[in-house]
Design a protein around this motif. Structure first.
Motif, mmCIF file in Angstrom:
data_model
loop_
_atom_site.group_PDB
_atom_site.id
_atom_site.type_symbol
_atom_site.label_atom_id
_atom_site.label_comp_id
_atom_site.label_asym_id
_atom_site.label_seq_id
_atom_site.Cartn_x
_atom_site.Cartn_y
_atom_site.Cartn_z
ATOM 1 N N TYR A 1 10.430 4.526 8.075
ATOM 2 C CA TYR A 1 9.219 4.243 8.848
ATOM 3 C C TYR A 1 8.233 3.437 8.003
ATOM 4 C CZ TYR A 1 4.878 4.887 11.394
ATOM 5 O OH TYR A 1 3.702 4.657 12.037
ATOM 6 N N TRP A 2 8.024 3.869 6.749
ATOM 7 C CA TRP A 2 7.106 3.155 5.850
ATOM 8 C C TRP A 2 7.569 1.715 5.652
ATOM 9 C CZ3 TRP A 2 8.173 0.573 1.396
ATOM 10 C CH2 TRP A 2 7.067 0.066 0.724
ATOM 11 N N ALA A 3 8.871 1.542 5.365
ATOM 12 C CA ALA A 3 9.394 0.207 5.086
ATOM 13 C C ALA A 3 9.227 -0.721 6.289
ATOM 14 C CB ALA A 3 10.862 0.299 4.669
ATOM 15 N N LYS A 4 9.576 -0.234 7.466
ATOM 16 C CA LYS A 4 9.426 -1.053 8.676
ATOM 17 C C LYS A 4 7.959 -1.358 8.955
ATOM 18 C CE LYS A 4 13.661 0.289 11.071
ATOM 19 N NZ LYS A 4 14.219 0.966 12.258
ATOM 20 N N SER A 5 7.091 -0.390 8.725
ATOM 21 C CA SER A 5 5.657 -0.586 8.953
ATOM 22 C C SER A 5 5.068 -1.623 8.018
ATOM 23 C CB SER A 5 4.896 0.734 8.770
ATOM 24 O OG SER A 5 5.304 1.678 9.715
ATOM 25 N N ASN A 6 5.711 -1.845 6.875
ATOM 26 C CA ASN A 6 5.233 -2.807 5.888
ATOM 27 C C ASN A 6 6.027 -4.108 5.922
ATOM 28 O OD1 ASN A 6 2.964 -1.656 4.067
ATOM 29 N ND2 ASN A 6 4.328 0.052 4.486
ATOM 30 N N THR B 1 13.148 12.972 4.765
ATOM 31 C CA THR B 1 12.598 12.157 3.680
ATOM 32 C C THR B 1 12.990 10.698 3.863
ATOM 33 O OG1 THR B 1 12.628 14.014 2.133
ATOM 34 C CG2 THR B 1 12.594 11.810 1.184
ATOM 35 N N LYS B 2 14.250 10.464 4.157
ATOM 36 C CA LYS B 2 14.714 9.083 4.342
ATOM 37 C C LYS B 2 14.128 8.458 5.607
ATOM 38 C CE LYS B 2 18.729 9.102 1.449
ATOM 39 N NZ LYS B 2 19.981 8.430 1.195
ATOM 40 N N GLU B 3 13.977 9.238 6.666
ATOM 41 C CA GLU B 3 13.378 8.716 7.894
ATOM 42 C C GLU B 3 11.922 8.308 7.662
ATOM 43 O OE1 GLU B 3 14.246 11.935 10.567
ATOM 44 O OE2 GLU B 3 16.055 10.935 11.336
ATOM 45 N N PRO C 1 0.812 -1.205 0.000
ATOM 46 C CA PRO C 1 0.000 0.000 0.000
ATOM 47 C C PRO C 1 0.848 1.258 0.000
ATOM 48 C CG PRO C 1 -0.046 -1.069 2.141
ATOM 49 C CD PRO C 1 0.718 -1.966 1.217
ATOM 50 N N HIS C 2 0.557 2.149 -0.929
ATOM 51 C CA HIS C 2 1.227 3.455 -1.002
ATOM 52 C C HIS C 2 2.741 3.309 -1.033
ATOM 53 C CE1 HIS C 2 -2.769 4.849 -0.181
ATOM 54 N NE2 HIS C 2 -2.769 4.249 0.977
ATOM 55 N N SER C 3 3.226 2.409 -1.844
ATOM 56 C CA SER C 3 4.661 2.171 -1.934
ATOM 57 C C SER C 3 5.396 3.402 -2.435
ATOM 58 C CB SER C 3 4.933 0.997 -2.877
ATOM 59 O OG SER C 3 6.308 0.866 -3.084
ATOM 60 N N PRO C 4 6.306 3.958 -1.634
ATOM 61 C CA PRO C 4 7.076 5.109 -2.086
ATOM 62 C C PRO C 4 8.323 4.702 -2.851
ATOM 63 C CG PRO C 4 7.629 4.651 0.154
ATOM 64 C CD PRO C 4 6.566 3.640 -0.244
ATOM 65 N N PHE C 5 8.512 3.410 -3.105
ATOM 66 C CA PHE C 5 9.727 2.925 -3.711
ATOM 67 C C PHE C 5 9.368 1.888 -4.761
ATOM 68 C CE2 PHE C 5 13.622 0.307 -3.673
ATOM 69 C CZ PHE C 5 14.570 1.305 -3.854
ATOM 70 N N PRO C 6 9.990 1.925 -5.927
ATOM 71 C CA PRO C 6 9.658 0.967 -6.977
ATOM 72 C C PRO C 6 10.227 -0.422 -6.672
ATOM 73 C CG PRO C 6 11.449 2.383 -7.687
ATOM 74 C CD PRO C 6 11.009 2.882 -6.330
ATOM 75 N N ILE C 7 9.402 -1.312 -6.133
ATOM 76 C CA ILE C 7 9.830 -2.668 -5.808
ATOM 77 C C ILE C 7 9.635 -3.534 -7.055
ATOM 78 C CG2 ILE C 7 9.473 -4.659 -4.307
ATOM 79 C CD1 ILE C 7 10.343 -2.138 -2.789
ATOM 80 N N GLN D 1 13.725 8.155 -6.420
ATOM 81 C CA GLN D 1 13.228 9.171 -5.505
ATOM 82 C C GLN D 1 11.885 8.716 -4.954
ATOM 83 O OE1 GLN D 1 15.198 11.645 -4.654
ATOM 84 N NE2 GLN D 1 16.654 10.769 -6.087
ATOM 85 N N PRO D 2 11.742 8.590 -3.655
ATOM 86 C CA PRO D 2 10.475 8.168 -3.075
ATOM 87 C C PRO D 2 9.338 9.118 -3.448
ATOM 88 C CG PRO D 2 12.212 8.093 -1.443
ATOM 89 C CD PRO D 2 12.765 8.800 -2.643
ATOM 90 N N ALA D 3 8.193 8.541 -3.686
ATOM 91 C CA ALA D 3 7.001 9.331 -4.003
ATOM 92 C C ALA D 3 6.175 9.541 -2.738
ATOM 93 C CB ALA D 3 6.180 8.581 -5.056
ATOM 94 N N ASN D 4 5.041 10.161 -2.874
ATOM 95 C CA ASN D 4 4.091 10.348 -1.773
ATOM 96 C C ASN D 4 4.693 11.083 -0.576
ATOM 97 O OD1 ASN D 4 2.256 8.843 -3.291
ATOM 98 N ND2 ASN D 4 3.002 6.940 -2.394
#
Length: 143
Positions: free
Chosen positions: A59-64, A53-55, A12-18, A138-141
């Motif tokens: 947070y997003w990555a750990k939450s997912n 931005t990186k923090e 959900p709401h991936s800020p990084f192209p996986i 570059q992370p989105a959102n």
């Protein structure tokens, strides 16, 4: 840890192209572990926006459910360096020796990892390298 990851639609709401092919069940693949390495800018005023931005991304990555390895950067002239690539290479070798995966996928645009790929291949592992355009890193959102 065994996790199946099918692509951005699962995140959900991936800020990084996986890359979707990492654990595509149609390819008979199972993602055993995915580690995201992040070099943090030093906690200095001139890097404040970049660091935030990186923090947020961390947070997003750990939450997912991603395992995140982060390393504090040190100022070097007008920029900074973290040497996170050294940490990533050492972790890759350690994982390869302990887990002995059939395939290792490195998602990086850094040619410095060519030597790592060679070492892993010599140990009988297939090494695939995936890269995304620099602008896509570059992370989105707002992350």
């Amino acid at each position: 840890m065994s996790t199946a990851l099918k692509g951005n639609s699962d995140l959900p709401h991936s800020p990084f192209p996986i890359p979707h092919f990492l654990a595509d069940p149609r390819e008979g693949r199972e993602l055993i572990e995915m580690v995201i390495y992040v070099g943090l800018p030093p906690a200095r005023e001139r890097f404040e926006e970049q660091r935030k931005t990186k923090e947020k991304f961390i947070y997003w990555a750990k939450s997912n459910g991603f395992l995140v390895v982060q390393k504090e950067g040190k100022t070097k002239g007008d920029d900074y360096e973290t040497n996170i690539d050294i940490v990533m290479a050492m972790d890759a070798i350690e994982l390869a020796l302990e887990v002995r995966p059939d395939i290792v996928v490195l998602v990086t645009g850094d040619s410095d990892f060519a030597y790592l790929a060679e070492k892993l291949r010599r140990r009988g592992m297939r090494v695939e390298v995936a890269s995304v355009e620099q602008s896509n890193l570059q992370p989105a959102n707002g992350y």
